[in-house]
Design an enzyme around this catalytic site. Structure first.
Site, PDB file in Angstrom:
ATOM      1  N   CYS A  45      53.448  52.143  82.144  1.00 42.17           N
ATOM      2  CA  CYS A  45      52.324  51.539  81.828  1.00 42.17           C
ATOM      3  C   CYS A  45      51.819  50.302  82.376  1.00 42.17           C
ATOM      4  O   CYS A  45      52.500  49.314  82.160  1.00 42.17           O
ATOM      5  CB  CYS A  45      52.094  51.636  80.492  1.00 42.17           C
ATOM      6  N   TRP A  82      54.356  58.693  72.920  1.00 41.04           N
ATOM      7  CA  TRP A  82      55.298  57.997  73.618  1.00 41.04           C
ATOM      8  C   TRP A  82      56.531  58.077  72.505  1.00 41.04           C
ATOM      9  O   TRP A  82      56.467  57.710  71.558  1.00 41.04           O
ATOM     10  CB  TRP A  82      54.780  56.333  73.597  1.00 41.04           C
ATOM     11  N   VAL A 118      47.317  56.757  70.391  1.00 43.97           N
ATOM     12  CA  VAL A 118      48.635  55.902  70.205  1.00 43.97           C
ATOM     13  C   VAL A 118      49.015  55.199  71.539  1.00 43.97           C
ATOM     14  O   VAL A 118      49.012  56.130  72.475  1.00 43.97           O
ATOM     15  CB  VAL A 118      49.936  56.484  69.750  1.00 43.97           C
ATOM     16  N   VAL A 120      50.768  52.193  74.322  1.00 43.81           N
ATOM     17  CA  VAL A 120      51.715  51.271  74.587  1.00 43.81           C
ATOM     18  C   VAL A 120      50.947  50.159  75.304  1.00 43.81           C
ATOM     19  O   VAL A 120      50.153  50.305  76.174  1.00 43.81           O
ATOM     20  CB  VAL A 120      53.211  51.727  75.352  1.00 43.81           C
ATOM     21  N   TYR A 183      41.428  54.679  86.839  1.00 42.27           N
ATOM     22  CA  TYR A 183      41.250  55.548  85.988  1.00 42.27           C
ATOM     23  C   TYR A 183      39.993  56.389  85.870  1.00 42.27           C
ATOM     24  O   TYR A 183      40.090  57.563  85.654  1.00 42.27           O
ATOM     25  CB  TYR A 183      41.762  54.897  84.475  1.00 42.27           C
TER      26      TYR A 183
END
Length: 354
Positions: A45, A82, A118, A120, A183
């Site tokens: 990431c 994750w 969720v 990271v 993205y």
């Protein structure tokens, strides 16, 4: 966004769900303490990578422990999550410090009714198991400026006060067109929005090429947060964004200044030694089944090129300004050397020619 389903609208990033700030004086309610917090990341990431680089450059490895999730997310109740695994050093698939299998457990410990996404990185309070923050930018800024005596002697000024306005302005353009632009290109729901996004990606790369032709760093004469924010995307560009996200007008290696800049930083402590290309490629190609349904992971490019001479020293400046390089990476956090990463991908390592 679900990994196996293309969006019907242009991708939009929600604000961080949790954004508690941690400072030396505790003025926002949480105080920086050695051993109090655990940083949950994924090596693939780019948003997490920014925080990992900041933590390393500021010498916070001894203050904030690190946990790495598996590069392939696990589908739980229909959504990708994750998770911890044996592959990333978590016996039995549970983090040895927090005792959790999925990062979402820390979200739910903080807010049992939470039903959002969720992401990271996640900064977690160890005693309670509660998520403190998933705001990657604010975590980086605070680690760079607010952790006081817990940072190492000789840590660089990553966010100097006299350069903050310029750092923020440059970073905003890079985020809009490049960090998030790749993205928006890769997950574009139609041709029109892809064309718009990918045009902005390369317009920004062209502008950065011009900016970095006669200056070593983005802002000032040493590394700042602006460089960390840009570099996390550049490190992934040829490996995944060029092909997987259809950002294929040019490769990073076709930009003389940008490619030399990227190599300069890769060879600087804190950058290359926190980068695991194997995780990057496996995550993007395996998880995004909507745009790569076969799950086949691309083999390249040859990582040895990152170690070739860059010649950027001639532009002046120094990576850490008046500071010093960080010490060795803690043994438990070392990424495999490039040779091992290449062989794991099925490549045939050739020592780079200098």
């Amino acid at each position: 966004m679900r990994a196996n389903k293309l969006p019907t609208e242009e991708i939009k990033r929600d604000p961080a769900a949790f954004a508690d700030r941690v400072t030396a004086d505790g003025r926002f309610g949480r105080t920086a303490e050695t051993g109090r917090y655990r940083l949950i990341i994924n090596r693939a990431c780019p948003w997490a990578h920014r925080v990992v680089m900041t933590r390393r450059l500021m010498g916070l490895e001894g203050a904030v422990s690190l946990a790495v999730t598996d590069p392939v997310q696990e589908i739980i109740e229909g959504d990708p999550h994750w998770v911890f695994s044996e592959r990333t050093g978590s016996p039995g698939g549970r983090d040895p410090v927090l005792g959790i299998h999925a990062l979402r457990e820390a979200y739910l410990a903080r807010a049992p009714a939470y039903d959002g996404g969720v992401s990271v990185p996640g900064l977690v309070d160890v005693p309670s198991g509660h998520l403190v923050s998933n705001d990657f930018d604010q975590i980086s800024v605070d680690m760079a400026t607010e952790w006081g005596d817990l940072t190492r002697e000789g840590a660089p000024e990553l966010y100097p006060e006299d350069l903050r306005e310029e750092i923020d302005a440059v970073s905003a353009e890079v985020y809009r067109d490049l960090n998030n632009g790749v993205y928006r290109s890769g997950f574009a729901p139609d041709q029109r929005r892809y064309d718009r996004a990918v045009t902005a990606v390369f317009a920004r790369l062209d502008a950065l090429e011009n900016r970095l032709t006669d200056r070593r760093y983005l802002v000032g004469d040493h590394v700042t947060l602006a460089d960390l924010r840009l570099w996390a995307t550049l490190a992934r560009f040829d490996a995944v964004y060029h092909g997987h996200f259809k950002c294929n007008r040019r490769k990073l290696v076709e930009y003389p200044a940008l490619w030399a800049y990227a190599r300069d930083l890769f060879q600087t402590p804190g950058f290359g030694d926190t980068t695991e290309f194997e995780h990057i490629r496996v995550h993007y190609y395996r998880v995004h089944t909507a745009i790569n349904p076969s799950g086949v992971v691309a083999i390249g490019p040859d990582p040895g090129a990152w170690l070739t001479p860059h010649g950027r020293e001639a532009l002046g400046g120094s990576p850490f300004g008046k500071g010093t390089p960080p010490g060795p990476v803690p043994a438990v956090e070392r990424v495999p050397p490039l040779e091992a990463q290449d062989r794991a991908a099925g490549g045939t390592w050739d020592a780079p020619v200098g």
